[in-house]
Design a protein around this motif. Structure first.
Motif, PDB file in Angstrom:
ATOM      1  N   MET A 131       2.011   1.142  -1.232  1.00 27.53           N
ATOM      2  CA  MET A 131       3.244   0.928  -0.490  1.00 27.53           C
ATOM      3  C   MET A 131       3.396  -0.561  -0.175  1.00 27.53           C
ATOM      4  SD  MET A 131       4.761   2.949   2.807  1.00 27.53           S
ATOM      5  CE  MET A 131       4.219   4.609   2.486  1.00 27.53           C
TER       6      MET A 131
ATOM      7  N   ASP B 230       3.738  -1.545  -5.615  1.00 26.57           N
ATOM      8  CA  ASP B 230       4.539  -0.450  -6.144  1.00 26.57           C
ATOM      9  C   ASP B 230       5.998  -0.505  -5.734  1.00 26.57           C
ATOM     10  OD1 ASP B 230       4.279   0.194  -3.490  1.00 26.57           O
ATOM     11  OD2 ASP B 230       2.835   1.783  -3.854  1.00 26.57           O
ATOM     12  N   GLY B 231       6.417  -1.598  -5.123  1.00 28.00           N
ATOM     13  CA  GLY B 231       7.826  -1.711  -4.799  1.00 28.00           C
ATOM     14  C   GLY B 231       8.212  -1.019  -3.507  1.00 28.00           C
ATOM     15  N   ASP B 232       7.282  -0.356  -2.865  1.00 31.16           N
ATOM     16  CA  ASP B 232       7.626   0.330  -1.625  1.00 31.16           C
ATOM     17  C   ASP B 232       7.234  -0.508  -0.409  1.00 31.16           C
ATOM     18  OD1 ASP B 232       8.637   3.268  -2.018  1.00 31.16           O
ATOM     19  OD2 ASP B 232       7.203   2.901  -3.611  1.00 31.16           O
ATOM     20  N   THR B 233       8.211  -0.861   0.392  1.00 30.50           N
ATOM     21  CA  THR B 233       7.986  -1.668   1.588  1.00 30.50           C
ATOM     22  C   THR B 233       7.774  -0.747   2.777  1.00 30.50           C
ATOM     23  OG1 THR B 233       9.414  -3.397   0.728  1.00 30.50           O
ATOM     24  CG2 THR B 233       8.998  -3.424   3.077  1.00 30.50           C
TER      25      THR B 233
ATOM     26  N   THR C 235       6.695   0.811   6.684  1.00 38.52           N
ATOM     27  CA  THR C 235       7.350   0.874   7.990  1.00 38.52           C
ATOM     28  C   THR C 235       6.545   0.213   9.098  1.00 38.52           C
ATOM     29  OG1 THR C 235       6.214   2.981   8.211  1.00 38.52           O
ATOM     30  CG2 THR C 235       8.537   3.047   7.552  1.00 38.52           C
TER      31      THR C 235
ATOM     32  N   GLU D  11      -3.554   0.244  -5.466  1.00 39.94           N
ATOM     33  CA  GLU D  11      -4.014   1.603  -5.762  1.00 39.94           C
ATOM     34  C   GLU D  11      -4.178   1.827  -7.259  1.00 39.94           C
ATOM     35  OE1 GLU D  11      -1.166   3.923  -3.611  1.00 39.94           O
ATOM     36  OE2 GLU D  11      -2.363   3.875  -1.789  1.00 39.94           O
TER      37      GLU D  11
ATOM     38  N   TYR E  19      -3.276   5.126 -10.408  1.00 43.38           N
ATOM     39  CA  TYR E  19      -2.236   5.003  -9.391  1.00 43.38           C
ATOM     40  C   TYR E  19      -1.498   6.327  -9.218  1.00 43.38           C
ATOM     41  CZ  TYR E  19       1.937   3.769  -6.850  1.00 43.38           C
ATOM     42  OH  TYR E  19       2.940   3.759  -5.908  1.00 43.38           O
TER      43      TYR E  19
ATOM     44  N   ASN F 113      -1.535   8.860  -5.871  1.00 46.05           N
ATOM     45  CA  ASN F 113      -0.318   9.090  -5.111  1.00 46.05           C
ATOM     46  C   ASN F 113       0.310  10.449  -5.317  1.00 46.05           C
ATOM     47  OD1 ASN F 113       0.232   6.780  -3.386  1.00 46.05           O
ATOM     48  ND2 ASN F 113      -0.057   5.677  -5.303  1.00 46.05           N
TER      49      ASN F 113
END
Lengths: 380, 380
Positions: free
Chosen positions: A168, A209-212, A214, A254, A371, A375
């Motif tokens: 993430m 992975d491009g996920d920012t 929280t 990951e 990866y 996930n």
């Protein structure tokens, strides 16, 4: 790794991680420290981020930091806000300071209430020492190794950093916690002004992975105990530690088997250089090609092309592992030799747009079956 | 699938694909047709895109279309531009029309000169018929199946569409070729004005891996042979065919085992609804969770949070396979039942921001070990 003067840290296992591994970590700062704070831009940010932002806006110094891993205390509603406050109160009690001087951080699964009773039951067991290693271990989630880095300054002051994060992960903070501690005495305003610039060039240039996420934050604490230092040397050390941690995070992405480094120069602006470098480091197709040792530069060109950076394909140069593979057009090269050169721990892409003076780096990792496995099976 | 009146098509194997499969495809349009064109925004766009844009800017009608698969004729320098022109000349000769009325398209590997001699040697073998199937087969690259769709209009006019694309797929055109043919008579200006709106809501809402390609285009041809039709019914049919093809592309994403559909409503604007839907469909973490049948809605929330769309986590509703899993906060649900419900060919996420009237759909696919395998081993 030994902390700079003014900081002590420790950790324990409170049972928040089902594995029973250490998951609760504390830092104490004496006297209260100046600090600089950058946090996630995600709209669904967790209560710890909201609280940290408010404290930072108030401008008060900090005396403590509490981190729990295994539960992000995010999307947990009003209860999450109260639990986060309780976390600060428990830490304040243990450290003998005011709750409003304690920073909180939570990382892990989203949407599950934080079991604060576990924190309450185990926080007393934390022993504070000058060693950062137990803290570094306790803040990990899917990371496979601790991430530490240090630099010394002339005169004896030091900069010591610790980070976590392996999934993430994407620019503008990711599931990334990064803390830098220094005993140098630095003007608090300069600290606040310069730190976002360092984060912009280091932690925000990491993409897994491009996920920012929280919950994430990068914080620089300065205790001042070692006295004033030269400005240039100080920020050089801070940058070096932040960059080193950023690379460690990318390398531990990951399922990652390799670190991908993308260096862009000659861009029309630094912002475009950063965007272009990130686009290549984040490209799923290029990440998979690196995994397969495939010098498929077409995928680099494609990523540069959609990055938004201005360039002419006829003027661009691309090097892979120091070999020129594109120079205004395809350049003949040995695919076999280059594929062998890619069988390294680090694969380096150099891009020269030949447009201007903008330069930047970005880091990522290869995309592996691992990866997907991690996930697809990581359970809520 | 039978083409509308005014169109004939065919294909052959020219040897550009090393597999020896069909790779050269032609369409003839009689009389010349009105057309509408949307192409990739990638800065490293291939010569066929540059040429198509120029023809489109000139506003002349088209009489032919030639497509080769197996070689993208991209990043091939000045030679690539000449080869692309030659492709148009060869098609024009075969069809007995002017080269400036022939549209070209190439898809496949980047950076390798197009073997035009193979096109020259085999173009004569193409037989043109009213059937689109051979064309649909010949334009494929890593696709596992042909993509066709049709709708009929009251009065007998038809809309027939064909597409290819399964990797390097992301909004703003991807390795995606999409052609819609209609015999309805449509005002050319309306065609040019409305087509980008259809593409924006359909093909540009498909994401497989976040990589936007250099060669791609979506084109709508109208021969006029069936005469005028009602405007509403016509655009409804065009939208339905485009949407159907977009879904087929997402479902056939490289390594994909499932289609992911994300429907957003209640957004502050349609643009924000589109962005938010795409962010969820593109999230590597959510794609991996879908692969593992894991109802990890935290990953949906995270993606919405970094999409840039405005919303309050306290007001948001998320449904997964029709089950409410988040309503201003976590909602109790059976993880086992929901995981079972996710074991379907299509996993549907519904998001209601409760902010405004903006609505949109986006489509993607799960992230599998197969995607990594295909893209680590696909050789330059």
């Amino acid at each position: 790794m030994r902390l700079p003067e003014g900081f002590t840290a420790g950790a324990t296992a409170s049972g928040i991680k089902p594995s029973g591994r250490p998951d609760l970590a504390l830092v104490r700062i004496e006297p209260e420290a100046a600090w600089a704070y950058v946090a996630t831009t995600n709209r669904a940010a967790a209560p710890c981020v909201g609280r940290g932002r408010r404290l930072y806006a108030d401008g008060a110094p900090v005396a403590g930091l509490i981190v729990n891993a295994g539960n992000a205390n995010c999307a947990t509603g009003e209860r999450g806000v109260l639990d986060d406050r309780r976390l600060a109160e428990l830490a304040a009690e243990r450290l003998g300071v005011e709750p409003r001087t304690v920073l909180t951080a939570s990382t892990g699964v989203i949407g599950v209430p934080l079991p604060v009773a576990k924190v309450e039951a185990h926080i007393g067991a934390i022993e504070l020492t000058h060693d950062l290693d137990a803290f570094a271990e306790a803040i990990l989630t899917t990371d496979t190794r601790v991430k530490l880095s240090e630099r010394s300054l002339p005169g004896g002051a030091r900069v010591v950093g610790v980070a976590k994060g392996s999934g993430m992960i994407h620019p503008n903070m990711a599931t990334m916690l990064a803390y830098l501690f220094t005993d140098a005495a630095v003007d608090p305003d300069a600290l606040r002004r310069r730190w976002p610039q360092v984060v912009g060039a280091t932690f925000n240039q990491v993409t897994v992975d491009g996920d920012t996420s929280t919950n994430d934050m990068a914080v620089l604490f300065a205790s001042g105990r070692a006295g004033p230092v030269a400005d240039g040397a100080f920020w050089e050390a801070v940058f070096a530690v932040a960059r080193d941690l950023a690379r460690q995070i990318a390398r531990d992405g990951e399922g990652a088997e390799k670190l991908i480094t993308v260096r862009v120069r000659g861009a029309a602006s630094e912002a475009e250089a950063r965007t272009a470098a990130r686009a290549v480091a984040a490209s799923a197709l290029w990440k998979a090609a690196v995994h397969g040792n495939d010098p498929n530069w077409g995928r680099i060109l494609v990523a540069l092309g959609y990055s938004g950076a201005r360039f002419e394909p006829e003027r661009l140069e691309i090097r892979l592992q120091e070999t020129v593979i594109y120079d205004g057009g395809a350049v003949p090269y040995s695919g076999i030799a280059l594929s062998q050169a890619m069988q390294a721990e680090e694969v380096v892409v150099d891009v020269d747009f030949r447009e201007g003076e903008g330069a930047a780096e970005a880091w990522g990792c290869d995309l592996t079956e691992g990866y997907v496995k991690i996930n697809a099976e990581y359970t809520t």
